[in-house]
Design an enzyme around this catalytic site. Structure first.
Site, PDB file in Angstrom:
ATOM      1  CB  SER A 152      -0.084   4.955  -2.607  1.00  0.00           C
ATOM      2  OG  SER A 152       1.141   4.413  -2.978  1.00  0.00           O
ATOM      3  NE  ARG A 193       9.684   3.643   1.851  1.00  0.00           N
ATOM      4  CZ  ARG A 193       9.997   2.462   1.361  1.00  0.00           C
ATOM      5  NH1 ARG A 193      10.971   1.758   1.901  1.00  0.00           N
ATOM      6  NH2 ARG A 193       9.343   1.962   0.328  1.00  0.00           N
ATOM      7  CG  ASP A 252       0.111   1.582  -2.421  1.00  0.00           C
ATOM      8  OD1 ASP A 252      -0.819   1.542  -3.251  1.00  0.00           O
ATOM      9  OD2 ASP A 252      -0.085   1.829  -1.213  1.00  0.00           O
TER      10      ASP A 252
HETATM   11  C1  BGC Z   1      -5.643   4.832  -2.203  1.00  0.00           C
HETATM   12  C2  BGC Z   1      -5.003   3.821  -3.128  1.00  0.00           C
HETATM   13  C3  BGC Z   1      -3.869   3.093  -2.415  1.00  0.00           C
HETATM   14  C4  BGC Z   1      -4.361   2.522  -1.086  1.00  0.00           C
HETATM   15  C5  BGC Z   1      -3.267   1.805  -0.321  1.00  0.00           C
HETATM   16  C6  BGC Z   1      -6.034   4.178  -0.884  1.00  0.00           C
HETATM   17  O1  BGC Z   1      -6.510   5.167   0.001  1.00  0.00           O
HETATM   18  O2  BGC Z   1      -6.793   5.397  -2.795  1.00  0.00           O
HETATM   19  O3  BGC Z   1      -4.528   4.438  -4.305  1.00  0.00           O
HETATM   20  O4  BGC Z   1      -3.390   2.072  -3.237  1.00  0.00           O
HETATM   21  O5  BGC Z   1      -4.895   3.559  -0.297  1.00  0.00           O
HETATM   22  O6  BGC Z   1      -2.201   2.657  -0.017  1.00  0.00           O
END
Ligand code: BGC
Length: 460
Positions: A138, A77, A191
């Protein structure tokens, strides 16, 4: 209860976790947190506890227009956010990340991001305006500063070549420079940090950000003296007492074998058919990317064992990843004794021959999987609340499973309360677009801090 349901009940009992087992999960996760935070044990720790360099929540004086990019699942996004103290307005556009890009080269991925950004800026007539940008990325990153984050390893179905070990902000800047757009990347955040920030913007008691979506993870405000990996000059100019947001990356809990006492053979099967075998084992028991696959593995196994569907499956049932996690929410939204949505899901899976007893048993399986997921997340949230020892804490939560599963919030609220001493009160707060707005807020706090330092004559 029908004979069929009784047999399925017995065959899937291991999915029901007792409070004693969850208590043990809390104790183990606390140990993992400590190992991740200590300089000496961090290199071999499963749960990495990355310091984020975000040390301050918004103070309500942030203002201006900001761009945010949000990459972390199957969609990407771009957002334009206008902040004015507590008020904000946002405009956003969703772009798909095609499978060939998720599995292609890093350059392809970042060029795709830049192209989407350009399309967004063209359509909003923003070309020629230089805007500060927050980047929500994320995935597990070792941060070396607010705008420097090295990807440690891909999760959630991404496997782009040449990105692990690299600074993702650098890759983003180099793709953006090719399209000639002027952008100031002010912050890169996870995130979970975005979620914490956007909830803290609304409620100052928020100190924890949790995601239960495609993946799962949490961050929380930790006292800086417990975070041994922080650079020595970190506490200069910071709030008193010094604190910092720590991105736990709890999805990797169990990668060193400590969760075997709650994992089942079906968990092994889900892991085997994943892109990152042996990694993110806690995440694979909880998040949306794996929930449907977990149900599929169990139903397929029990069908092979003649306990379900009169032993007759379908090609889809026996093919990994064909059972969408959204079906679990459909199936569990049927009231007791009703099968309308469950029947729809069965038809999607070419299992139209399922009778009412089969469907009741499949409902029970879905309920056990989502309840186990909610209880494991609850144990992990309780670990954080017990560690923080605050009288009252708001926990910001986001993610598709938490948002769309019909009972997830209630299951979590109840179980966290059972696992947390009553003097540490808490509330779960649904974050409004944490990963988009949160990145803009971190960028805004950075811009505001620079302006404050300039006004105080501390920098040029
Ligand atoms: C990632 C994290 C992320 C989470 C939620 C996980 O697979 O390693 O960095 O915060 O997913 O999106």
């Amino acid at each position: 209860m029908s004979e069929k349901r009784k047999k399925v009940d017995i065959a899937t009992r291991d999915l029901v976790l007792s409070n004693d087992q969850l208590e043990k999960v809390v104790v183990l996760l606390e140990q993992e947190f400590n190992e991740g935070l200590k300089r000496e044990t961090n290199p071999i720790a499963a749960v990495k506890m990355f310091p984020t360099f975000v040390r301050d929540v918004p103070n309500g004086r942030e203002a201006g227009k900001f761009l945010a990019l949000d990459l972390g699942g199957t969609n990407f996004r771009v957002l334009l956010i206008e902040l004015n103290g507590k008020d904000f307005r946002s405009d956003s556009q969703i772009f798909a990340v095609p499978q060939h890009v998720m599995l292609g080269s890093g350059q392809q991925l970042f060029d795709h991001i830049a192209a989407c950004l350009q399309e967004f800026m063209d359509s909003r007539h923003l070309n020629g305006t230089r805007l500060p940008l927050g980047f929500t990325f994320s995935f597990p990153c070792r941060q070396e500063g607010l705008t420097k984050a090295r990807l440690v390893q891909w999760t959630k179905g991404f496997a782009c070549r040449g990105v692990e070990g690299q600074d993702v902000v650098q890759l983003l800047r180099s793709s953006i420079s090719k399209i000639g757009v002027e952008i100031d990347v002010m912050a890169v955040v996870n995130d979970t940090t975005g979620t914490l920030m956007s909830c803290a913007h609304k409620n100052a008691e928020c100190r924890v950000g949790v995601i239960v979506g495609t993946g799962t993870n949490a961050c929380y405000m930790e006292s800086a003296d417990r975070v041994e990996l922080l650079p020595s000059d970190f506490s200069d100019r910071s709030v008193d007492p010094p604190q910092v947001v720590v991105n736990t990356e709890w999805g990797a809990f169990g990668d060193n074998g400590v969760l075997e006492f709650v994992r089942t053979d079906w968990d092994d099967e889900v892991d085997t058919y994943s892109l990152n075998k042996g990694r993110q084992l806690f995440e694979k028991m909880i998040s949306g990317m794996y929930m449907g696959e977990m149900v599929r593995s169990i139903v397929a196994d029990l069908t092979r064992r003649q306990l379900l569907l009169s032993g007759v499956g379908s090609q889809k049932l026996f093919t990994p990843h064909c059972f969408q996690s959204a079906y679990v929410s459909w199936i569990e939204s049927d009231p007791n004794g009703s099968f309308a949505k469950t029947r729809d899901a069965m038809k999607e899976m070419d299992l139209g021959h399922a009778d009412d007893d089969d469907m009741a048993a499949i409902q029970m399986i879905c309920e056990r999987i989502s309840t186990r997921a909610a209880h494991l997340v609850s144990a992990a949230v309780a670990t954080i609340l017990r560690r923080m020892r605050r009288e009252y804490t708001v926990v910001g939560v986001d993610g598709s499973v938490y948002r769309f599963h019909p009972h997830f919030h209630d299951l979590m609220a109840k179980k966290i309360a059972e696992l947390t001493p009553s003097e540490f009160r808490f509330d779960l707060m649904l974050s409004e677009d944490g990963s988009g707005r949160g990145a803009a807020l971190v960028a805004a706090v950075a811009v505001r801090q620079i302006a404050d330092l300039r006004a105080a004559g501390l920098i040029e």
